[in-house]
Design an enzyme around this catalytic site. Structure first.
Site, PDB file in Angstrom:
ATOM      1  N   TYR A 293       0.812  -1.223   0.000  1.00 35.87           N
ATOM      2  CA  TYR A 293       0.000   0.000   0.000  1.00 35.87           C
ATOM      3  C   TYR A 293       0.841   1.266   0.000  1.00 35.87           C
ATOM      4  CZ  TYR A 293      -4.968  -0.981   0.133  1.00 35.87           C
ATOM      5  OH  TYR A 293      -6.244  -1.307  -0.194  1.00 35.87           O
TER       6      TYR A 293
ATOM      7  N   LYS B  61       4.523 -14.112   5.592  1.00 38.06           N
ATOM      8  CA  LYS B  61       5.179 -15.009   4.642  1.00 38.06           C
ATOM      9  C   LYS B  61       6.680 -14.987   4.945  1.00 38.06           C
ATOM     10  CE  LYS B  61       4.878 -17.598   0.970  1.00 38.06           C
ATOM     11  NZ  LYS B  61       4.448 -18.980   1.134  1.00 38.06           N
TER      12      LYS B  61
ATOM     13  N   ASP C  19       0.050 -18.694   3.404  1.00 33.14           N
ATOM     14  CA  ASP C  19      -0.646 -19.655   2.538  1.00 33.14           C
ATOM     15  C   ASP C  19      -1.350 -20.730   3.371  1.00 33.14           C
ATOM     16  OD1 ASP C  19       2.396 -19.736   2.458  1.00 33.14           O
ATOM     17  OD2 ASP C  19       1.919 -21.849   2.237  1.00 33.14           O
TER      18      ASP C  19
ATOM     19  N   ASP D  66      -5.389  -8.021   2.880  1.00 37.28           N
ATOM     20  CA  ASP D  66      -6.313  -7.737   1.781  1.00 37.28           C
ATOM     21  C   ASP D  66      -6.967  -9.042   1.323  1.00 37.28           C
ATOM     22  OD1 ASP D  66      -7.568  -6.265  -0.122  1.00 37.28           O
ATOM     23  OD2 ASP D  66      -5.824  -5.992  -1.414  1.00 37.28           O
TER      24      ASP D  66
END
Ligand code: NAD
Length: 436
Positions: A159, A226, A302, A326
């Site tokens: 962002y 992640k 994930d 998001d």
């Protein structure tokens, strides 16, 4: 505070901040942006519902005094620009505001009006509670098992929008820098984006998430990242998240690792037999072994997408950097009825701007057709933020009752059998009837 073209209502008072806490008068002035496209339809239904809830809950002792401020097309007409200073100043001054969806103009260099507002007002936490209301059609068998609050970082990661377009002199400079100064070779025909994640951005977001967990007596906070691939941004988000948990909430939290150390057996793998300890470790459902403390854990992004489908009841408050947040918040919303049902709030240290999470759906403009629940539930969040829990509860109960009666707008009706949709305004009226 002087405004250029805004009229401040005389019968309301301003919310103040005192000793680090919001002071809410009985007649707070709340600025609202009606929104573009379907904005007028959903805002008028929603305001009727919010007003009725406050009236029924407090019998006239409390009342929201609405003050219209402008964004999007209405602002363009009035000010010649889509987000005038008046609008920002009013939100900052009155501290709590609510908005309908805004159409992002194709010309004018905006990536998104909403992103611009979040950044300029430093509303660093995007908060989205996701839970199922009885009767709402869902693609999963047990949608009621998901009841999470997503805290998504709003100002950095992707962002921050730092990018250089492929083929430009600027990207060439960046590529040269990487090659010469950093010894990193990137394909010449690449575009480049930079993803900053800072200690400041992470710690204030995770702190807000844990604070909320403590105040609302929820069970666990999961940091989603992640970090297995991007250690110094995503992995750092996790590390700094655990740091702030231990630095500022030591008496309230226990980490999953600490809990594991308590339950693991002599072989370091098989858990000892403390009853409930393992359930506690995974879901935080049974207090006891954690001493009633909030469990802070982390999951790789994930894997988390599987977890919210396969073990939704093991998650509670979830804190994430921007991009993960998001995706995950929309994926969670899909399980409980889609974006038409998903509310949101963008919150800084004090300033809070609540908003429907869907867009302005221009093709339905003026048709009195779409679902106002996302906006109405954003108002539910706003009432809770004001500490007006009784009014908020009336809204939540009315939504559940109305949908169970199969009084729903077209988007839900088409997912249900033999249900004739009602209009946006009729749905608003049905909610009010169900509050009585
Ligand atoms: P959108 O959310 O406006 O609409 C996509 C589709 O979702 C609609 O065609 C409709 O079928 C459905 N939908 C949306 N809201 C609904 C509701 N309340 N009830 C029932 N169905 C609903 O997304 P879009 O078409 O990609 O965007 C339109 C405009 O909105 C763009 O200018 C975009 O920038 C803007 N936008 C604003 C916000 C915001 O203000 N928070 C968010 C997303 C998009």
């Amino acid at each position: 505070m002087k405004f250029d073209k805004l009229k401040v209502p005389e019968d309301g008072e301003k919310i103040e901040i005192k000793d680090g806490k919001l002071q809410i008068p009985d007649n707070p002035i709340i600025p609202f942006i009606e929104g573009d496209g379907i904005g007028p339809d959903i805002m008028s239904a929603a305001k009727r519902v919010w007003n009725a809830a406050v009236e029924y809950a407090y019998g006239g002792k409390k009342k929201i005094v609405w003050m219209e401020i402008y964004g999007g097309e209405k602002a363009q007409e009035k000010y010649g620009e889509v987000l005038p200073d008046d609008t920002y100043n009013a939100i900052e001054h009155f501290i709590v505001a609510i908005k309908g969806p805004l159409t992002t103009p194709v010309a004018g260099g905006y990536r998104s009006l909403n992103v611009s507002m979040r950044q300029r007002l430093n509303l660093y936490a995007c908060i989205r509670p996701v839970k199922h209301y009885k009767g709402v059609p869902s693609p999963v068998r047990h949608p009621e098992k998901l009841n999470v609050i997503v805290f998504r970082e709003n100002t950095e990661d992707v962002y921050a929008g730092i990018e250089w377009e492929q083929g430009t002199p600027e990207v060439k400079k960046v590529l040269d820098f990487f090659k010469k100064e950093m010894g990193v070779n990137i394909r010449d025909d690449s575009g480049i984006g930079v993803k900053p994640i800072s200690i400041t951005g992470t710690k204030r977001l995770v702190k807000k998430a844990i604070q909320h967990t403590v105040e609302r007596k929820r069970k666990s906070v999961t940091l989603v990242h992640k970090g297995n691939i991007m250690k110094f941004t995503e992995g750092a988000f996790k590390d700094w998240g655990f740091e702030v948990a231990k630095e500022e909430f030591r008496d309230h939290i226990i980490t999953e690792d600490e809990l594991w150390d308590q339950v693991k057996g002599p072989d370091g793998v098989t858990p000892t037999t403390k009853p409930g300890a393992f359930a506690e470790l995974r879901g935080g459902k049974e207090a006891g072994d954690s001493g009633g403390r909030i469990i802070v854990k982390d999951r790789i992004a994930d894997q988390m997408f599987q977890q919210v489908l396969l073990r939704p009841d093991e998650y509670d408050v979830i804190a994430l950097p921007n991009l993960n947040g998001d995706y995950l918040s929309d994926a969670c919303a899909a399980q409980v009825g889609g974006l038409g049902m998903a509310p949101g709030g963008n919150i800084g240290d004090y300033t809070a701007l609540f908003e429907a999470t869907h867009g302005s759906a221009p093709k339905y403009r003026g048709m009195d057709k779409v679902n106002p629940s996302s906006l109405i539930l954003s108002g539910f969040m706003m009432l809770e933020y004001l500490g007006w829990f009784e009014a908020a509860k009336l809204i939540e109960d009315a939504i559940e009752k109305t949908i169970t009666q199969k009084k729903v707008t077209y988007d839900l009706a088409r997912q249900m059998e033999d249900v004739k949709p009602i209009k946006t305004s009729e749905y608003g009226t049905a909610l009010i009837e169900n509050m009585k």
